[in-house]
Design a protein around this motif. Structure first.
Motif, PDB file in Angstrom:
ATOM      1  N   THR A  37      15.893  11.296   4.627  1.00 39.20           N
ATOM      2  CA  THR A  37      14.848  11.297   3.597  1.00 39.20           C
ATOM      3  C   THR A  37      15.442  11.546   2.225  1.00 39.20           C
ATOM      4  O   THR A  37      15.166  10.807   1.272  1.00 39.20           O
ATOM      5  CB  THR A  37      13.778  12.361   3.914  1.00 39.20           C
ATOM      6  OG1 THR A  37      13.232  12.109   5.198  1.00 39.20           O
ATOM      7  CG2 THR A  37      12.679  12.355   2.874  1.00 39.20           C
ATOM      8  N   ILE A  41      15.643   8.781  -0.790  1.00 43.38           N
ATOM      9  CA  ILE A  41      14.897   9.062  -2.024  1.00 43.38           C
ATOM     10  C   ILE A  41      15.829   8.984  -3.231  1.00 43.38           C
ATOM     11  O   ILE A  41      15.470   8.426  -4.268  1.00 43.38           O
ATOM     12  CB  ILE A  41      14.203  10.438  -1.953  1.00 43.38           C
ATOM     13  CG1 ILE A  41      12.987  10.353  -1.040  1.00 43.38           C
ATOM     14  CG2 ILE A  41      13.781  10.927  -3.329  1.00 43.38           C
ATOM     15  CD1 ILE A  41      12.308  11.679  -0.775  1.00 43.38           C
ATOM     16  N   TRP A  46      13.030   2.401  -2.514  1.00 43.07           N
ATOM     17  CA  TRP A  46      12.058   2.060  -1.482  1.00 43.07           C
ATOM     18  C   TRP A  46      10.734   2.764  -1.727  1.00 43.07           C
ATOM     19  O   TRP A  46      10.673   3.826  -2.359  1.00 43.07           O
ATOM     20  CB  TRP A  46      12.564   2.472  -0.113  1.00 43.07           C
ATOM     21  CG  TRP A  46      13.690   1.651   0.439  1.00 43.07           C
ATOM     22  CD1 TRP A  46      14.395   0.676  -0.192  1.00 43.07           C
ATOM     23  CD2 TRP A  46      14.244   1.759   1.741  1.00 43.07           C
ATOM     24  NE1 TRP A  46      15.343   0.173   0.638  1.00 43.07           N
ATOM     25  CE2 TRP A  46      15.279   0.820   1.842  1.00 43.07           C
ATOM     26  CE3 TRP A  46      13.975   2.562   2.819  1.00 43.07           C
ATOM     27  CZ2 TRP A  46      16.026   0.665   2.987  1.00 43.07           C
ATOM     28  CZ3 TRP A  46      14.721   2.403   3.963  1.00 43.07           C
ATOM     29  CH2 TRP A  46      15.734   1.449   4.033  1.00 43.07           C
ATOM     30  N   HIS A  47       9.695   2.194  -1.159  1.00 43.42           N
ATOM     31  CA  HIS A  47       8.380   2.833  -1.173  1.00 43.42           C
ATOM     32  C   HIS A  47       8.469   4.109  -0.333  1.00 43.42           C
ATOM     33  O   HIS A  47       9.148   4.128   0.696  1.00 43.42           O
ATOM     34  CB  HIS A  47       7.339   1.870  -0.595  1.00 43.42           C
ATOM     35  CG  HIS A  47       5.940   2.350  -0.746  1.00 43.42           C
ATOM     36  ND1 HIS A  47       5.351   3.178   0.173  1.00 43.42           N
ATOM     37  CD2 HIS A  47       5.018   2.130  -1.719  1.00 43.42           C
ATOM     38  CE1 HIS A  47       4.119   3.454  -0.211  1.00 43.42           C
ATOM     39  NE2 HIS A  47       3.891   2.823  -1.366  1.00 43.42           N
ATOM     40  N   PRO A  48       7.804   5.185  -0.732  1.00 38.18           N
ATOM     41  CA  PRO A  48       7.888   6.442   0.040  1.00 38.18           C
ATOM     42  C   PRO A  48       7.507   6.298   1.510  1.00 38.18           C
ATOM     43  O   PRO A  48       8.104   6.950   2.367  1.00 38.18           O
ATOM     44  CB  PRO A  48       6.914   7.373  -0.689  1.00 38.18           C
ATOM     45  CG  PRO A  48       6.904   6.870  -2.093  1.00 38.18           C
ATOM     46  CD  PRO A  48       7.067   5.379  -1.996  1.00 38.18           C
ATOM     47  N   ALA A  49       6.553   5.441   1.810  1.00 41.56           N
ATOM     48  CA  ALA A  49       6.175   5.254   3.214  1.00 41.56           C
ATOM     49  C   ALA A  49       7.339   4.679   4.018  1.00 41.56           C
ATOM     50  O   ALA A  49       7.566   5.078   5.164  1.00 41.56           O
ATOM     51  CB  ALA A  49       4.960   4.334   3.319  1.00 41.56           C
ATOM     52  N   HIS A  50       8.095   3.767   3.420  1.00 39.01           N
ATOM     53  CA  HIS A  50       9.249   3.188   4.119  1.00 39.01           C
ATOM     54  C   HIS A  50      10.350   4.223   4.295  1.00 39.01           C
ATOM     55  O   HIS A  50      11.050   4.231   5.317  1.00 39.01           O
ATOM     56  CB  HIS A  50       9.772   1.976   3.361  1.00 39.01           C
ATOM     57  CG  HIS A  50       8.796   0.846   3.305  1.00 39.01           C
ATOM     58  ND1 HIS A  50       8.732  -0.021   2.256  1.00 39.01           N
ATOM     59  CD2 HIS A  50       7.824   0.459   4.171  1.00 39.01           C
ATOM     60  CE1 HIS A  50       7.775  -0.901   2.474  1.00 39.01           C
ATOM     61  NE2 HIS A  50       7.210  -0.624   3.633  1.00 39.01           N
ATOM     62  N   ILE A  51      10.510   5.081   3.308  1.00 37.99           N
ATOM     63  CA  ILE A  51      11.527   6.137   3.395  1.00 37.99           C
ATOM     64  C   ILE A  51      11.205   7.086   4.543  1.00 37.99           C
ATOM     65  O   ILE A  51      12.067   7.400   5.375  1.00 37.99           O
ATOM     66  CB  ILE A  51      11.644   6.891   2.057  1.00 37.99           C
ATOM     67  CG1 ILE A  51      12.253   5.973   0.997  1.00 37.99           C
ATOM     68  CG2 ILE A  51      12.450   8.174   2.219  1.00 37.99           C
ATOM     69  CD1 ILE A  51      12.246   6.543  -0.402  1.00 37.99           C
ATOM     70  N   PHE A  52       9.961   7.532   4.600  1.00 36.87           N
ATOM     71  CA  PHE A  52       9.593   8.462   5.661  1.00 36.87           C
ATOM     72  C   PHE A  52       9.610   7.790   7.034  1.00 36.87           C
ATOM     73  O   PHE A  52       9.943   8.425   8.036  1.00 36.87           O
ATOM     74  CB  PHE A  52       8.238   9.104   5.370  1.00 36.87           C
ATOM     75  CG  PHE A  52       8.295  10.078   4.222  1.00 36.87           C
ATOM     76  CD1 PHE A  52       9.072  11.219   4.313  1.00 36.87           C
ATOM     77  CD2 PHE A  52       7.608   9.844   3.060  1.00 36.87           C
ATOM     78  CE1 PHE A  52       9.161  12.111   3.262  1.00 36.87           C
ATOM     79  CE2 PHE A  52       7.681  10.732   2.004  1.00 36.87           C
ATOM     80  CZ  PHE A  52       8.458  11.875   2.101  1.00 36.87           C
ATOM     81  N   ASN A 125      -2.451   8.325  -4.774  1.00 39.08           N
ATOM     82  CA  ASN A 125      -1.354   9.136  -4.241  1.00 39.08           C
ATOM     83  C   ASN A 125      -1.579  10.615  -4.513  1.00 39.08           C
ATOM     84  O   ASN A 125      -1.243  11.465  -3.689  1.00 39.08           O
ATOM     85  CB  ASN A 125      -0.019   8.689  -4.839  1.00 39.08           C
ATOM     86  CG  ASN A 125       0.438   7.357  -4.299  1.00 39.08           C
ATOM     87  OD1 ASN A 125      -0.022   6.909  -3.256  1.00 39.08           O
ATOM     88  ND2 ASN A 125       1.336   6.712  -5.013  1.00 39.08           N
ATOM     89  N   GLY A 129      -1.801  13.550  -1.746  1.00 31.26           N
ATOM     90  CA  GLY A 129      -0.918  14.709  -1.788  1.00 31.26           C
ATOM     91  C   GLY A 129      -1.677  16.020  -1.722  1.00 31.26           C
ATOM     92  O   GLY A 129      -1.279  16.944  -1.009  1.00 31.26           O
TER      93      GLY A 129
END
Length: 188
Positions: A37, A41, A46-52, A125, A129
């Motif tokens: 992660t 980052i 990348w989009h955060p969803a793809h990272i996670f 977002n 959060g």
């Protein structure tokens, strides 16, 4: 799906009270998940969803690899026999029951996580959060209080099933443990 493949050996290690092994595998998986992660980052756009998702995939791969190594160790020490078997009526019935449990688990997931699906589809977002922060902090106290109780109950039930029932009698409780295990790692 990767972690589901490791569940039989996870359950076996639980019934053998090998908490150190489980803790080691889970710790390695968490370290990999956090490292991936952080790395993605900092180094990608990348989009955060793809990272996670990538971090969860890496974590699941570590869990699967850890339990596969454990299984290989058990096979090499003749503690776990790998037999070829043929499908009989009992196996088909067991598969049918597990299929019903899988449908119920999918329904449970949809009901439990439906609010998150709706938030992703409809909210900003920031609102996602805030919701995540409140929901996770609210459940933290409950998790800390009841995790030891859950662990003790899971261990006691596993030991009871292993020692008091024959293999054919343990099919339904074993399927319940497999599908509704409170300690099963959850997707990110």
């Amino acid at each position: 799906m990767l972690e589901l493949c490791s569940e039989p050996l996870y359950i076996y290690s639980s019934t053998q009270l090998e908490f150190g092994r489980r803790a080691g595998i889970d710790t390695a998986a968490m370290i990999i998940k956090c490292s991936v992660t952080l790395l993605l980052i900092l180094k990608t756009a990348w989009h955060p969803a793809h990272i996670f998702a990538a971090a969860q995939l890496a974590s699941s791969a570590v869990v699967l690899a850890g339990y596969l190594c454990y299984g290989a160790l058990l096979v090499s020490q003749d503690c776990l026999k790998v037999n070829s078997w043929q499908w009989d009526a009992e196996d088909r019935q067991t598969l049918n029951i597990i299929g019903h449990f899988a449908v119920q688990a999918a329904e449970k997931l949809l009901l439990a996580e439906g609010s998150k699906f709706a938030l992703v589809a409809l909210e900003s977002n920031y609102n996602q959060g805030v919701y995540g922060l409140v929901a996770n902090l609210g459940s933290l106290v409950v998790r800390l209080l009841f995790t030891p109780v859950e662990e003790a109950a899971f261990t006691a039930f596993s030991r009871y099933v292993m020692h008091s029932m024959s293999a054919s009698q343990a099919v339904v409780p074993g399927a319940c443990i497999l599908l509704f295990n409170p300690h099963r790692r959850q997707p990110a």
